[in-house]
Design a protein around this motif. Sequence first.
Motif, short mmCIF file in Angstrom:
data_model
loop_
_atom_site.label_atom_id
_atom_site.label_comp_id
_atom_site.label_asym_id
_atom_site.label_seq_id
_atom_site.Cartn_x
_atom_site.Cartn_y
_atom_site.Cartn_z
N ILE A 200 -141.51 -30.97 57.86
CA ILE A 200 -141.61 -30.37 56.53
C ILE A 200 -142.97 -29.69 56.36
CG2 ILE A 200 -141.65 -30.85 54.06
CD1 ILE A 200 -139.73 -33.21 54.65
N ARG A 201 -144.03 -30.36 56.84
CA ARG A 201 -145.37 -29.79 56.73
C ARG A 201 -145.49 -28.50 57.52
NH1 ARG A 201 -150.21 -33.02 59.24
NH2 ARG A 201 -150.38 -31.30 60.72
N ILE A 202 -144.97 -28.49 58.74
CA ILE A 202 -145.04 -27.30 59.59
C ILE A 202 -144.26 -26.15 58.96
CG2 ILE A 202 -144.26 -26.33 61.79
CD1 ILE A 202 -145.13 -28.94 63.09
N ALA A 203 -143.06 -26.45 58.46
CA ALA A 203 -142.25 -25.41 57.82
C ALA A 203 -142.97 -24.84 56.62
CB ALA A 203 -140.89 -25.98 57.43
N GLY A 204 -143.57 -25.70 55.81
CA GLY A 204 -144.28 -25.23 54.63
C GLY A 204 -145.47 -24.37 54.99
N GLN A 205 -146.22 -24.77 56.01
CA GLN A 205 -147.38 -23.99 56.44
C GLN A 205 -146.97 -22.62 56.97
OE1 GLN A 205 -149.17 -26.66 59.26
NE2 GLN A 205 -150.56 -27.56 57.76
N ALA A 206 -145.85 -22.59 57.67
CA ALA A 206 -145.39 -21.33 58.27
C ALA A 206 -144.70 -20.42 57.27
CB ALA A 206 -144.45 -21.63 59.43
N GLY A 207 -144.22 -20.98 56.15
CA GLY A 207 -143.41 -20.20 55.23
C GLY A 207 -141.97 -20.09 55.68
N MET A 208 -141.51 -21.11 56.42
CA MET A 208 -140.13 -21.16 56.91
C MET A 208 -139.33 -22.15 56.07
SD MET A 208 -138.77 -22.28 60.71
CE MET A 208 -139.30 -23.99 60.50
N LYS A 209 -138.15 -21.76 55.65
CA LYS A 209 -137.32 -22.65 54.84
C LYS A 209 -136.69 -23.71 55.73
CE LYS A 209 -134.82 -22.45 50.59
NZ LYS A 209 -136.06 -22.99 50.01
N TYR B 121 -135.96 -28.99 51.56
CA TYR B 121 -137.25 -29.64 51.70
C TYR B 121 -138.42 -28.69 51.50
CZ TYR B 121 -134.72 -33.71 53.35
OH TYR B 121 -133.87 -34.78 53.43
N THR B 122 -138.14 -27.41 51.29
CA THR B 122 -139.19 -26.43 51.04
C THR B 122 -138.79 -25.56 49.85
OG1 THR B 122 -138.14 -25.05 52.74
CG2 THR B 122 -140.10 -26.32 53.39
#
Length: 281
Positions: free
Chosen positions: A250-259, A272-273
Amino acid sequence: MVAMSAEQETPISPRAGFAGCAIVRHRGASSTPAIDSVAEEIPVALVFNGISHVVMMATPRDLEAFAVGFALTEGVVASAADIFDCEVSLGDNSAEVAMTIAQQDFMRLKQRRRALSGRTGCGVCGIESLELLDLQPEPLPPARLQIDLPAALARAAAGLRSHQALMEQTGGVHAAAWCAPDGTIVHAFEDVGRHNGLDKLIGHLALHNVDMRGGFVFLSSRGSYELARKAARMQIPLLATISAPSTLAIRIAGQAGMKLVGFCRHDTFVDYTPEIMLPTI
């Protein structure tokens, strides 16, 4: 490496990916001898410019796509164009994929000093220190994927099973599917390792020059961090899974801007995003 056009057919795997094993099936007081189909798992050595870099445990099918996808998602090469040759040598109980890559990529690879020893379901075995973990994804460009998220996820969830021939045969593998914006499954690959399945899918997309910003990935597994990291590296705007993600994913997706969405079954899913918006149809 010569990329394949989108019109060309996917090469047929030289191995079925499963083997017959003698078993005894017990039900109540009865016992019945039978032959069961069991998913194959063998060590696959990935060799870059003559030097073995990693041994992964994988299902011995679609190994060229697997190797190309691994090289891309692990950052070994900057692009598929940096892979000049890829040769698969398949034995009875092991396999080797030898790749020739650009010199600048090879020099960077040697400097990373990684000596992985892959395990089923594990993405970081053999990394020498925590500092070598790459947990800082590059920001994705603004999403252009126009999508009706509930409808697309429902269609992908409903259609995945029909693309899981090896799962139907063995009951023991994961699937990674590439979906059009409406959720129609276009390609799917299977493997005993969930990250191997994703590498095979991404390798296939790269070989066919598919724009990975124009669709999404649907996985039959949980959403672990290495899957999110691999998808983010390839600028995939949406990663959907049947099961739960981890906090690091979830953290990696949020940092990348990936849903990132999970528990995608029938007409339900968990976002989760929620702060990451995709253009709607």
